[in-house]
Design a protein around this motif. Structure first.
Motif, PDB file in Angstrom:
ATOM      1  N   LEU A 104       0.818  -1.211   0.000  1.00 53.80           N
ATOM      2  CA  LEU A 104       0.000   0.000   0.000  1.00 53.80           C
ATOM      3  C   LEU A 104       0.851   1.259   0.000  1.00 53.80           C
ATOM      4  O   LEU A 104       0.527   2.244  -0.680  1.00 53.80           O
ATOM      5  CB  LEU A 104      -0.937  -0.008   1.208  1.00 53.80           C
ATOM      6  CG  LEU A 104      -2.063  -1.045   1.186  1.00 53.80           C
ATOM      7  CD1 LEU A 104      -2.825  -1.028   2.513  1.00 53.80           C
ATOM      8  CD2 LEU A 104      -3.011  -0.800   0.027  1.00 53.80           C
ATOM      9  N   ILE A 105       1.946   1.244   0.756  1.00 55.14           N
ATOM     10  CA  ILE A 105       2.819   2.425   0.803  1.00 55.14           C
ATOM     11  C   ILE A 105       3.434   2.689  -0.567  1.00 55.14           C
ATOM     12  O   ILE A 105       3.306   3.784  -1.133  1.00 55.14           O
ATOM     13  CB  ILE A 105       3.916   2.249   1.860  1.00 55.14           C
ATOM     14  CG1 ILE A 105       3.334   2.308   3.275  1.00 55.14           C
ATOM     15  CG2 ILE A 105       4.996   3.340   1.703  1.00 55.14           C
ATOM     16  CD1 ILE A 105       4.351   2.003   4.364  1.00 55.14           C
ATOM     17  N   LEU A 141       5.615  14.714   0.831  1.00 54.53           N
ATOM     18  CA  LEU A 141       4.168  14.742   0.990  1.00 54.53           C
ATOM     19  C   LEU A 141       3.543  13.462   0.468  1.00 54.53           C
ATOM     20  O   LEU A 141       2.656  12.875   1.109  1.00 54.53           O
ATOM     21  CB  LEU A 141       3.581  15.955   0.268  1.00 54.53           C
ATOM     22  CG  LEU A 141       2.055  16.109   0.327  1.00 54.53           C
ATOM     23  CD1 LEU A 141       1.587  16.289   1.770  1.00 54.53           C
ATOM     24  CD2 LEU A 141       1.603  17.284  -0.531  1.00 54.53           C
ATOM     25  N   CYS A 142       4.011  13.004  -0.680  1.00 51.02           N
ATOM     26  CA  CYS A 142       3.512  11.740  -1.237  1.00 51.02           C
ATOM     27  C   CYS A 142       3.789  10.581  -0.279  1.00 51.02           C
ATOM     28  O   CYS A 142       2.913   9.733  -0.022  1.00 51.02           O
ATOM     29  CB  CYS A 142       4.161  11.469  -2.591  1.00 51.02           C
ATOM     30  SG  CYS A 142       3.683  12.601  -3.914  1.00 51.02           S
ATOM     31  N   LEU A 143       5.005  10.542   0.253  1.00 48.80           N
ATOM     32  CA  LEU A 143       5.385   9.451   1.147  1.00 48.80           C
ATOM     33  C   LEU A 143       4.580   9.482   2.442  1.00 48.80           C
ATOM     34  O   LEU A 143       4.113   8.431   2.924  1.00 48.80           O
ATOM     35  CB  LEU A 143       6.876   9.530   1.444  1.00 48.80           C
ATOM     36  CG  LEU A 143       7.444   8.447   2.373  1.00 48.80           C
ATOM     37  CD1 LEU A 143       7.225   7.068   1.785  1.00 48.80           C
ATOM     38  CD2 LEU A 143       8.932   8.692   2.625  1.00 48.80           C
ATOM     39  N   LEU A 144       4.391  10.640   3.014  1.00 47.65           N
ATOM     40  CA  LEU A 144       3.661  10.748   4.282  1.00 47.65           C
ATOM     41  C   LEU A 144       2.192  10.360   4.114  1.00 47.65           C
ATOM     42  O   LEU A 144       1.634   9.643   4.954  1.00 47.65           O
ATOM     43  CB  LEU A 144       3.769  12.175   4.825  1.00 47.65           C
ATOM     44  CG  LEU A 144       5.144  12.588   5.367  1.00 47.65           C
ATOM     45  CD1 LEU A 144       5.137  14.069   5.756  1.00 47.65           C
ATOM     46  CD2 LEU A 144       5.534  11.727   6.563  1.00 47.65           C
ATOM     47  N   THR A 145       1.563  10.820   3.053  1.00 49.36           N
ATOM     48  CA  THR A 145       0.149  10.503   2.855  1.00 49.36           C
ATOM     49  C   THR A 145      -0.060   9.018   2.564  1.00 49.36           C
ATOM     50  O   THR A 145      -0.999   8.410   3.086  1.00 49.36           O
ATOM     51  CB  THR A 145      -0.431  11.346   1.715  1.00 49.36           C
ATOM     52  OG1 THR A 145       0.366  11.186   0.537  1.00 49.36           O
ATOM     53  CG2 THR A 145      -0.481  12.808   2.084  1.00 49.36           C
ATOM     54  N   THR A 146       0.797   8.427   1.757  1.00 46.87           N
ATOM     55  CA  THR A 146       0.637   7.002   1.454  1.00 46.87           C
ATOM     56  C   THR A 146       0.953   6.137   2.668  1.00 46.87           C
ATOM     57  O   THR A 146       0.322   5.096   2.877  1.00 46.87           O
ATOM     58  CB  THR A 146       1.529   6.594   0.277  1.00 46.87           C
ATOM     59  OG1 THR A 146       2.900   6.927   0.562  1.00 46.87           O
ATOM     60  CG2 THR A 146       1.111   7.300  -0.996  1.00 46.87           C
ATOM     61  N   THR A 147       1.913   6.561   3.490  1.00 49.17           N
ATOM     62  CA  THR A 147       2.228   5.812   4.710  1.00 49.17           C
ATOM     63  C   THR A 147       1.066   5.860   5.692  1.00 49.17           C
ATOM     64  O   THR A 147       0.703   4.848   6.299  1.00 49.17           O
ATOM     65  CB  THR A 147       3.501   6.367   5.363  1.00 49.17           C
ATOM     66  OG1 THR A 147       4.599   6.259   4.447  1.00 49.17           O
ATOM     67  CG2 THR A 147       3.832   5.595   6.629  1.00 49.17           C
TER      68      THR A 147
END
Length: 312
Positions: free
Chosen positions: A105-106, A147-153
């Motif tokens: 998912l991440i 931002l992409c990494l934080l939201t997907t995590t």
């Protein structure tokens, strides 16, 4: 009878690949070859971008992050598949399944977002070329990736924690070659309403929003390119977007198809093959699609292979 919670059962069975002993060596060789090509090809891109100062631009920065993401998502699924085939054991532990689900998912969500960010980068480069270096500053590029990494995590952790509330009973076989959220929910004996709602919401956000951004970016790009007086300029502009559009079509087309069909139907070999198309194949093709038609990237890779310094 109360459903048996999986924390005591301790494992799932991954049943997505063939049980035919005659075909297993072929499947093993296929997956191993695809994994090696994926890892070596994408790591070469990361090394080329990092070692060549001419490639220290926003476009190659995002490509470098995409390549690293491709390595991560492939390493999350394929090695376990190879181990299961080699040991003739289809099991995966409960903790291992949750960890694999969270990582898929991440990195799957991160790939969605990065493809949208890359489309935005092309939009700025083609539609606002004079302001490109100002808009796509190094700080903005790093912030977009973070931002992409934080939201997907956050999204992955939410879904993983929600799976913990589910109970499982009966056969614990997943008709897939990795732990997929939709199949885990379908396997549950608990009421899956909340999980299904969150899954559909997450799919809509992390597929629909980036895809909408990509469509908007390319609508603006096409409009801007068609106004160019030079046919050579139009060809160059479209050629820089062709590789990205090919990966987007392959990734989103198969990915959305799998999740839509798995929400209403039982998984079949068609879903397994389709899942390979968005979880394995695009990641393997990334080095070829993005690099073989790019003179700067080919030059940087040649320097790495031959050992010639990039400054020469």
């Amino acid at each position: 009878m109360d459903p048996k919670n999986l924390t005591s059962a301790s494992k799932f069975l991954l049943l997505g690949l063939t049980d035919d002993p005659a075909l297993q060596p072929l499947v093993f060789g296929l997956f191993l070859s695809m994994y090696l090509v994926t890892v070596l090809g994408n790591l070469l891109i990361v090394l080329a971008v990092g070692s060549d100062s001419h490639l220290h631009t926003p476009m190659y920065f995002f490509l470098c992050n995409l390549s690293f993401t491709d390595v991560c998502i492939s390493s999350t699924t394929i090695p376990k598949t190879l181990v299961n085939i080699q040991t003739q054991d289809q099991s995966i532990s409960y903790a291992g399944c949750l960890a694999q689900l969270c990582c898929v998912l991440i990195f799957g969500g991160l790939e969605n977002c990065l493809l949208a960010v890359m489309a935005y980068d092309r939009y700025v480069a083609i539609c606002h070329p004079l302001r490109y270096t100002i808009i796509m500053s190094p700080r903005l590029c790093v912030l977009l990736v973070l931002l992409c990494l934080l939201t997907t995590t956050a999204n992955a952790l939410l879904h993983s924690l929600m799976v913990l509330r589910l109970s499982f009973c009966g056969p614990l076989g997943l008709p897939h070659f990795f732990c997929e959220l939709a199949q885990l929910i379908n396997l549950s004996c608990s009421d899956p309403l909340v999980n299904n709602l969150l899954m559909n919401l997450g799919t809509s956000l992390f597929a629909g929003v980036p895809l909408s951004g990509i469509i908007f970016s390319y609508t603006q790009i096409v409009t801007s390119v068609l106004r160019m007086p030079s046919s050579g300029g139009r060809y160059k502009a479209f050629s820089t977007c062709g590789s990205h559009l090919l990966v987007v079509s392959l990734f989103y087309g198969t990915g959305l198809g799998v999740y839509m069909s798995s929400a209403v139907n039982d998984a079949s070999i068609k879903n397994v093959v389709a899942s390979m198309m968005y979880i394995v194949v695009p990641q393997m093709l990334n080095p070829f699609i993005y690099s073989l038609r790019n003179k700067e990237m080919k030059r940087a890779l040649r320097r790495i292979i031959t050992g010639v310094p990039s400054s020469l």
